[in-house]
Design a protein around this motif. Structure first.
Motif, PDB file in Angstrom:
ATOM      1  N   GLY A 235      71.478  -5.477  23.712  1.00 49.63           N
ATOM      2  CA  GLY A 235      71.533  -5.130  25.268  1.00 49.63           C
ATOM      3  C   GLY A 235      70.278  -4.905  25.892  1.00 49.63           C
ATOM      4  N   LEU A 236      69.442  -3.831  25.282  1.00 48.79           N
ATOM      5  CA  LEU A 236      68.234  -3.520  25.998  1.00 48.79           C
ATOM      6  C   LEU A 236      67.347  -4.781  26.306  1.00 48.79           C
ATOM      7  CD1 LEU A 236      66.398  -0.256  25.973  1.00 48.79           C
ATOM      8  CD2 LEU A 236      65.083  -2.351  25.373  1.00 48.79           C
ATOM      9  N   TYR A 237      66.980  -5.366  25.286  1.00 47.46           N
ATOM     10  CA  TYR A 237      66.294  -6.891  25.244  1.00 47.46           C
ATOM     11  C   TYR A 237      66.849  -7.559  26.433  1.00 47.46           C
ATOM     12  CZ  TYR A 237      63.344  -6.621  21.211  1.00 47.46           C
ATOM     13  OH  TYR A 237      62.389  -6.243  20.215  1.00 47.46           O
ATOM     14  N   GLN A 238      67.967  -7.602  26.512  1.00 48.67           N
ATOM     15  CA  GLN A 238      68.587  -8.553  27.600  1.00 48.67           C
ATOM     16  C   GLN A 238      68.594  -7.709  29.046  1.00 48.67           C
ATOM     17  OE1 GLN A 238      70.004 -11.733  27.206  1.00 48.67           O
ATOM     18  NE2 GLN A 238      69.533 -11.655  29.260  1.00 48.67           N
ATOM     19  N   THR A 239      68.635  -6.624  29.198  1.00 48.14           N
ATOM     20  CA  THR A 239      68.499  -5.768  30.379  1.00 48.14           C
ATOM     21  C   THR A 239      66.932  -5.878  30.958  1.00 48.14           C
ATOM     22  OG1 THR A 239      70.211  -4.495  29.823  1.00 48.14           O
ATOM     23  CG2 THR A 239      69.122  -3.709  31.645  1.00 48.14           C
ATOM     24  N   VAL A 240      66.111  -5.965  30.188  1.00 45.10           N
ATOM     25  CA  VAL A 240      64.767  -6.316  30.650  1.00 45.10           C
ATOM     26  C   VAL A 240      64.730  -7.504  31.323  1.00 45.10           C
ATOM     27  CG1 VAL A 240      62.323  -6.787  29.899  1.00 45.10           C
ATOM     28  CG2 VAL A 240      63.598  -4.816  28.726  1.00 45.10           C
ATOM     29  N   HIS A 241      65.198  -8.582  30.715  1.00 44.38           N
ATOM     30  CA  HIS A 241      65.288  -9.844  31.412  1.00 44.38           C
ATOM     31  C   HIS A 241      66.136  -9.825  32.853  1.00 44.38           C
ATOM     32  CE1 HIS A 241      63.683 -12.254  28.454  1.00 44.38           C
ATOM     33  NE2 HIS A 241      64.650 -12.586  27.803  1.00 44.38           N
ATOM     34  N   THR A 327      78.579  -1.652  25.538  1.00 44.19           N
ATOM     35  CA  THR A 327      77.238  -2.211  26.102  1.00 44.19           C
ATOM     36  C   THR A 327      76.857  -3.643  26.022  1.00 44.19           C
ATOM     37  OG1 THR A 327      76.713   0.108  25.638  1.00 44.19           O
ATOM     38  CG2 THR A 327      74.743  -1.419  25.839  1.00 44.19           C
ATOM     39  N   GLU A 328      77.138  -3.977  24.942  1.00 44.03           N
ATOM     40  CA  GLU A 328      76.697  -5.667  24.781  1.00 44.03           C
ATOM     41  C   GLU A 328      77.574  -6.640  25.805  1.00 44.03           C
ATOM     42  OE1 GLU A 328      74.975  -9.028  23.743  1.00 44.03           O
ATOM     43  OE2 GLU A 328      74.231  -6.764  23.401  1.00 44.03           O
ATOM     44  N   ILE A 329      78.773  -5.981  25.904  1.00 44.94           N
ATOM     45  CA  ILE A 329      79.883  -6.889  26.911  1.00 44.94           C
ATOM     46  C   ILE A 329      79.265  -6.670  28.366  1.00 44.94           C
ATOM     47  CG2 ILE A 329      82.187  -6.908  27.974  1.00 44.94           C
ATOM     48  CD1 ILE A 329      81.953  -8.362  25.263  1.00 44.94           C
ATOM     49  N   GLU A 330      78.918  -5.395  28.715  1.00 48.59           N
ATOM     50  CA  GLU A 330      78.335  -5.095  29.987  1.00 48.59           C
ATOM     51  C   GLU A 330      77.260  -5.945  30.304  1.00 48.59           C
ATOM     52  OE1 GLU A 330      78.648  -1.536  31.946  1.00 48.59           O
ATOM     53  OE2 GLU A 330      80.195  -0.509  30.583  1.00 48.59           O
ATOM     54  N   THR A 331      76.300  -6.002  29.341  1.00 52.54           N
ATOM     55  CA  THR A 331      75.001  -6.642  29.662  1.00 52.54           C
ATOM     56  C   THR A 331      75.210  -8.122  29.548  1.00 52.54           C
ATOM     57  OG1 THR A 331      74.482  -6.492  27.247  1.00 52.54           O
ATOM     58  CG2 THR A 331      73.520  -4.846  28.564  1.00 52.54           C
ATOM     59  N   ALA A 332      76.240  -8.659  28.908  1.00 50.52           N
ATOM     60  CA  ALA A 332      76.416 -10.124  28.867  1.00 50.52           C
ATOM     61  C   ALA A 332      77.492 -10.534  30.230  1.00 50.52           C
ATOM     62  CB  ALA A 332      77.386 -10.191  27.595  1.00 50.52           C
ATOM     63  N   GLN A 333      78.053  -9.587  30.906  1.00 50.54           N
ATOM     64  CA  GLN A 333      78.705  -9.983  32.041  1.00 50.54           C
ATOM     65  C   GLN A 333      77.576  -9.827  33.122  1.00 50.54           C
ATOM     66  OE1 GLN A 333      82.917  -7.806  31.081  1.00 50.54           O
ATOM     67  NE2 GLN A 333      81.359  -6.739  31.942  1.00 50.54           N
ATOM     68  N   SER A 375      66.126 -17.390  32.402  1.00 58.53           N
ATOM     69  CA  SER A 375      67.484 -17.604  32.287  1.00 58.53           C
ATOM     70  C   SER A 375      68.033 -18.366  31.201  1.00 58.53           C
ATOM     71  CB  SER A 375      68.089 -18.026  33.523  1.00 58.53           C
ATOM     72  OG  SER A 375      67.737 -17.107  34.597  1.00 58.53           O
ATOM     73  N   SER A 376      66.839 -18.984  30.623  1.00 60.38           N
ATOM     74  CA  SER A 376      66.989 -20.018  29.296  1.00 60.38           C
ATOM     75  C   SER A 376      67.088 -19.259  28.134  1.00 60.38           C
ATOM     76  CB  SER A 376      65.869 -21.252  29.221  1.00 60.38           C
ATOM     77  OG  SER A 376      66.030 -21.856  30.543  1.00 60.38           O
ATOM     78  N   HIS A 377      66.713 -17.995  28.266  1.00 55.42           N
ATOM     79  CA  HIS A 377      66.876 -17.198  26.818  1.00 55.42           C
ATOM     80  C   HIS A 377      68.384 -16.812  26.742  1.00 55.42           C
ATOM     81  CE1 HIS A 377      62.594 -16.360  26.101  1.00 55.42           C
ATOM     82  NE2 HIS A 377      62.378 -16.269  27.627  1.00 55.42           N
ATOM     83  N   ASN A 378      68.731 -16.549  25.482  1.00 57.51           N
ATOM     84  CA  ASN A 378      70.101 -16.133  25.059  1.00 57.51           C
ATOM     85  C   ASN A 378      71.091 -16.623  25.887  1.00 57.51           C
ATOM     86  OD1 ASN A 378      68.079 -14.343  23.942  1.00 57.51           O
ATOM     87  ND2 ASN A 378      68.095 -12.863  25.617  1.00 57.51           N
ATOM     88  N   PRO A 379      71.354 -18.058  25.748  1.00 63.15           N
ATOM     89  CA  PRO A 379      72.113 -18.810  26.643  1.00 63.15           C
ATOM     90  C   PRO A 379      73.472 -18.118  27.142  1.00 63.15           C
ATOM     91  CG  PRO A 379      71.397 -20.127  24.916  1.00 63.15           C
ATOM     92  CD  PRO A 379      70.879 -18.955  24.628  1.00 63.15           C
ATOM     93  N   ARG A 380      73.539 -18.247  28.653  1.00 66.21           N
ATOM     94  CA  ARG A 380      74.668 -17.469  29.254  1.00 66.21           C
ATOM     95  C   ARG A 380      76.034 -18.344  28.880  1.00 66.21           C
ATOM     96  NH1 ARG A 380      73.890 -19.652  35.691  1.00 66.21           N
ATOM     97  NH2 ARG A 380      73.074 -21.417  34.887  1.00 66.21           N
ATOM     98  N   ILE A 381      75.904 -19.372  28.533  1.00 58.81           N
ATOM     99  CA  ILE A 381      77.207 -20.271  27.983  1.00 58.81           C
ATOM    100  C   ILE A 381      77.910 -19.462  27.021  1.00 58.81           C
ATOM    101  CG2 ILE A 381      76.575 -22.469  28.935  1.00 58.81           C
ATOM    102  CD1 ILE A 381      76.098 -23.166  25.969  1.00 58.81           C
ATOM    103  N   TYR A 382      77.030 -18.817  26.012  1.00 60.07           N
ATOM    104  CA  TYR A 382      77.360 -18.190  24.777  1.00 60.07           C
ATOM    105  C   TYR A 382      78.022 -16.954  25.387  1.00 60.07           C
ATOM    106  CZ  TYR A 382      75.303 -21.846  22.229  1.00 60.07           C
ATOM    107  OH  TYR A 382      74.986 -23.145  21.955  1.00 60.07           O
TER     108      TYR A 382
END
Length: 410
Positions: A235-241, A327-333, A375-382
């Protein structure tokens, strides 16, 4: 002018405002040369050195330990503003802030004390985790071995973002028993070679290239098992993005507004004699800015979820698992929506200007290229599927993710 008064909303309190006032002049200097660096492909060594001199890497270290004591929403508010100045630099520091967060999650002891001292001195950590080609998804081919009573690291990593600017590399590896470990290696270590061979379309100044380890000596005190790392890392790595994308949106909004204000040419079928008075053009500028505003607000909401996970770091396991999953769900959303907002805005913005806006010296294309790359990192489709599975079936998201070739298909 504060962020609030600039119309971006966000955070304002005496402590944070003082930190922001300290770094805002540096951000302005960074922004002043961003286009030149982009066009000339000049890596931001000097600009990152400015931040190091002011202990930017110690933003999360408590004040009584020599840092700035920012909470996570404050950190990501600051990173959004840095990203507005130059998104490459935030991306280059992504691995550092994840590593620093892990240090803060450690209980009191020699390891934590040693690293807090390094952070307060301004030292930075780069990232060296991803392996390409036929790398296995289940583990790393980069390995630690023992010889002559010493430990040696051998292997190769790609996407080693920020490592050329760092003092240390945070390396994912396997130990002598094939267990997953994280090992800290000094950048100047004999046998370590870093090459800026990242050739992506965007984020071109992040030094996200190849690091090769050939008999690099490592020490037991710098090795941590995977399972001991902080649990809200994804979640933290993603939130930097997310903060980087929000900052790109702000920079785009500013660039487009200034270009429209300065534009003298128009079309005979336009709605006004100048673009700055054309309601259709103003509508586009307003939409771009609103997308950046929404992205910034959503990023802070994601950071608040991370703060809850940090606050619960010493709670019982059941509580930590639930909070980390939420937390992971919130960052994914957040990722799903922010990605759409900024990619759409970085395309739509060109509708407010003429063909001259596509000329390379203007570098307006960097906003789309950078946003598309991030946006190509950690694909949003997943992430969309994971969010849906949680909502419908209550399925918890995976606590960690890796990329590689599954063993069954290798």
């Amino acid at each position: 002018m504060t962020v609030l008064h600039a119309g971006w909303g966000g955070i304002s309190n005496p402590k944070f405002d003082a930190v922001l006032a300290r770094f805002r002049p540096i951000f302005a200097d960074i922004a002043s040369g961003a286009v030149t660096r982009e066009v000339a492909h000049e890596l931001p060594f000097e600009q990152i050195a400015w931040l190091k001199a002011e202990k930017f890497g110690a933003l999360r270290v408590p004040e009584d330990e020599g840092g700035y004591g920012l909470d996570l929403p404050e950190l990501f508010s600051l990173l959004t503003e840095l990203s507005e100045a130059d998104s490459n630099i935030t991306q280059a520091l992504r691995g550092h802030f994840a590593f620093a967060e892990d240090v803060l999650n450690k209980p009191a002891g020699k390891y934590r004390t040693r690293w807090i001292e390094r952070l307060v001195r301004g030292e930075l950590a780069g990232n060296a985790w991803t392996e390409i080609g036929n790398a296995q998804i289940e583990g790393f081919s980069t390995r630690i071995s023992e010889r002559d009573g010493k430990l040696w690291l051998n292997g190769e990593k790609y996407y080693t973002t920020g490592s050329l600017f760092a003092d240390w590399l945070d390396v994912g590896a396997a130990d002598q028993q094939a267990r997953g470990v994280c090992v800290s290696v000094r950048r100047e270590s004999p046998g370590l070679n870093i090459v800026d061979d990242w050739d992506g379309i965007g984020q071109t100044l992040t030094a996200s290239g190849t690091s090769t380890f050939t008999d690099v000596e490592v020490f037991p005190e710098d090795i941590v098992f995977d399972e001991e790392r902080f649990q809200y890392a994804t979640g933290l790595y993603q939130t930097v993005h997310l903060a980087t994308l929000a900052g790109i949106g702000r920079a785009l909004a500013g660039d487009v507004a200034r270009a429209v204000a300065a534009r003298r040419r128009t079309y005979d079928h336009a709605s006004a004699s100048r673009s700055s008075a054309d309601p259709q053009v103003l509508q586009i500028v307003g939409k771009v800015r609103s997308a950046a505003y929404a992205a910034s607000a959503i990023t802070i909401a994601s950071a608040r979820a991370l703060q809850r996970a940090f606050d619960a770091r010493f709670a019982n396991e059941e509580e930590r698992v639930q909070i980390n999953a939420e937390t992971e769900i919130e960052t994914a959303q957040a990722q799903v929506i922010i990605t759409d907002l900024i990619l759409d805005a970085s395309t739509r913005a060109f509708d407010s200007l003429g063909a001259s806006a596509t000329k390379k010296p203007a570098a307006l294309d960097r906003h789309w290229r950078n946003a598309r790359t991030l946006s190509s990192h950690n694909p949003r489709i997943y992430k969309e599927r994971i969010v849906g599975d949680y909502a419908v079936n209550g399925t918890l998201p995976p606590p960690q993710w890796r990329i590689g070739v599954p063993a069954a298909t290798s």
